[in-house]
Scaffold this motif. Structure first.
Motif, short mmCIF file in Angstrom:
data_model
loop_
_atom_site.label_atom_id
_atom_site.label_comp_id
_atom_site.label_asym_id
_atom_site.label_seq_id
_atom_site.Cartn_x
_atom_site.Cartn_y
_atom_site.Cartn_z
N GLY A 190 5.89 32.03 -27.05
CA GLY A 190 5.02 31.29 -26.13
C GLY A 190 3.56 31.58 -26.38
N GLY A 191 2.72 30.62 -26.04
CA GLY A 191 1.29 30.79 -26.21
C GLY A 191 0.69 31.61 -25.07
N GLY A 192 -0.49 32.13 -25.29
CA GLY A 192 -1.17 32.88 -24.26
C GLY A 192 -0.84 34.36 -24.28
N ASP A 193 -1.33 35.07 -23.29
CA ASP A 193 -1.14 36.51 -23.20
C ASP A 193 0.30 36.83 -22.82
N PRO A 194 1.03 37.61 -23.63
CA PRO A 194 2.45 37.86 -23.36
C PRO A 194 2.70 38.53 -22.00
N ARG A 195 1.85 39.48 -21.65
CA ARG A 195 2.05 40.16 -20.36
C ARG A 195 1.86 39.20 -19.19
N ARG A 196 0.89 38.32 -19.28
CA ARG A 196 0.67 37.35 -18.22
C ARG A 196 1.85 36.37 -18.12
N LEU A 197 2.39 35.99 -19.28
CA LEU A 197 3.55 35.10 -19.27
C LEU A 197 4.73 35.74 -18.55
N LEU A 198 4.99 37.01 -18.85
CA LEU A 198 6.10 37.69 -18.21
C LEU A 198 5.85 37.85 -16.71
N ALA A 199 4.60 38.11 -16.36
CA ALA A 199 4.26 38.30 -14.95
C ALA A 199 4.49 37.04 -14.11
N ARG A 200 4.54 35.89 -14.74
CA ARG A 200 4.80 34.66 -13.99
C ARG A 200 6.20 34.65 -13.38
N VAL A 201 7.12 35.39 -13.98
CA VAL A 201 8.48 35.46 -13.44
C VAL A 201 8.85 36.85 -12.93
N MET A 202 7.94 37.81 -13.14
CA MET A 202 8.21 39.18 -12.70
C MET A 202 6.95 39.75 -12.06
N SER A 203 6.77 39.44 -10.78
CA SER A 203 5.64 39.94 -10.00
C SER A 203 5.84 39.49 -8.56
N PRO A 204 5.19 40.16 -7.61
CA PRO A 204 5.28 39.71 -6.22
C PRO A 204 4.73 38.29 -6.07
N PRO A 205 5.28 37.45 -5.21
CA PRO A 205 6.35 37.76 -4.24
C PRO A 205 7.75 37.58 -4.78
N HIS A 206 7.89 37.26 -6.07
CA HIS A 206 9.22 37.00 -6.63
C HIS A 206 9.97 38.28 -6.97
N PHE A 207 9.21 39.38 -7.22
CA PHE A 207 9.81 40.66 -7.56
C PHE A 207 8.86 41.76 -7.12
N PRO A 208 9.37 42.94 -6.74
CA PRO A 208 8.50 43.97 -6.17
C PRO A 208 7.40 44.49 -7.09
N ILE A 209 7.62 44.49 -8.40
CA ILE A 209 6.61 44.99 -9.33
C ILE A 209 6.29 43.94 -10.38
N ASP A 210 5.14 44.12 -11.03
CA ASP A 210 4.82 43.30 -12.19
C ASP A 210 5.12 44.11 -13.43
N PRO A 211 4.94 43.57 -14.65
CA PRO A 211 5.29 44.33 -15.85
C PRO A 211 4.62 45.70 -15.95
N GLY A 212 3.43 45.84 -15.39
CA GLY A 212 2.75 47.12 -15.45
C GLY A 212 3.43 48.19 -14.62
N GLY A 213 4.37 47.82 -13.76
CA GLY A 213 5.08 48.80 -12.95
C GLY A 213 6.26 49.43 -13.64
N LEU A 214 6.58 49.01 -14.85
CA LEU A 214 7.69 49.60 -15.60
C LEU A 214 7.27 50.97 -16.13
N GLY A 215 8.18 51.94 -16.05
CA GLY A 215 7.87 53.28 -16.51
C GLY A 215 7.84 53.37 -18.02
N GLY A 216 7.09 54.35 -18.54
CA GLY A 216 7.02 54.56 -19.97
C GLY A 216 5.84 53.85 -20.61
N GLU A 217 5.83 53.84 -21.92
CA GLU A 217 4.76 53.22 -22.71
C GLU A 217 5.23 51.84 -23.18
#
Length: 262
Positions: A97-124
């Motif tokens: 997909g085009g654009g920033d990969p983290r922002r793309l993932l955040a469209r389906v994984m972030s509040p209010p749809h999910f409690p955390i966004d990608p930056g909330g995952l543990g580790g590097e």
């Protein structure tokens, strides 16, 4: 190379006693090198990703996860897999997909749809766009293929003297030139087989393949072995047994396939 099939169901998980033999978790495949049982490359992150710990034991995952696309059944395992969500994990997540990969993932994984966004995952974590290249020691190629609802990639992996093409969501009856080039001559083609011949209209509408479509595509690609995956969520074990009796090979959750054999 071996493939550990952690999830082979499509669209949505299928729990219950009638889905035990083939499994109910959605798309996820771990690539195992010939000289190790520790995966460093994973294809898709459906709910089957939760089974990664059975391969790693107490160790964290340190490697790359490549998503074919961002539909729920291919990424919902990400925040529910302890092996990737811990302080000592290291994950390169690669997605199309085009654009920033983290922002793309955040469209389906972030509040209010999910409690955390990608930056909330543990580790590097690194969020990257999928491209051709060397990934975790494997030669990887990607191509955009026909599937409804956003950019979808097929993935080809070469290593240990063999080749695999992974196309779990693909509509070859609509367009297949790029996909055929990607899958040409592979030792193993793991391909969408969600619908049956009498369900052709549904397959076309949802951008998937019937079993006959997948078989024809494998022949056009001169694939040495075809294994059908992304089983319909309502397709029971008995239904799949009957389908397998027709001569097609079906993926099973928990199965480890030795590429180049069989």
């Amino acid at each position: 190379m071996r493939l550990a099939l952690l999830g082979v169901r499509g669209s949505t998980p299928a729990p219950g006693p009638e889905f035990v033999r083939y499994g109910g978790h959605t798309s996820c495949v771990a690539v195992l090198p010939d000289d190790s049982d520790v995966p460093r490359l994973v294809l898709d992150a459906g709910t089957g990703l939760r089974g990664l710990g059975r391969l790693l034991g107490a160790a964290p995952f340190r490697g790359s996860i490549m998503l074919t696309h961002l539909h729920w059944d291919h990424l919902q395992g990400l925040p529910f897999c302890p092996s990737v969500d811990r302080p000592d994990a290291r994950v390169d997540l690669r997605l199309p997909g085009g654009g920033d990969p983290r922002r793309l993932l955040a469209r389906v994984m972030s509040p209010p749809h999910f409690p955390i966004d990608p930056g909330g995952l543990g580790g590097e974590w690194r969020f990257l766009t999928s491209d051709d290249g060397i990934v975790e020691g494997y030669t990887v190629r990607v191509a955009e293929i026909a599937h409804k609802g956003g950019v979808t990639h097929g993935i080809r992996v070469e290593g240990d003297g063999v080749s695999v093409a992974y196309l779990p969501d693909h509509c070859p009856q609509i367009e297949s030139a790029a996909a055929e080039k990607l899958a040409w001559g592979v030792d193993l083609l793991l391909h969408d087989g969600q619908f049956l011949a009498g369900e052709q209209a549904q397959a076309d509408a949802y951008g998937h393949a019937t079993v006959a479509d997948a078989v024809a595509f494998a022949r056009r690609c001169d694939a040495r072995r075809l294994v059908l995956t992304h089983h319909a969520p309502g397709r029971t074990d008995d239904d799949l047994d009957a389908l397998g009796a027709t001569g097609v090979e079906l993926a099973r959750q928990g199965q480890i396939i030795a590429v180049g054999s069989g």
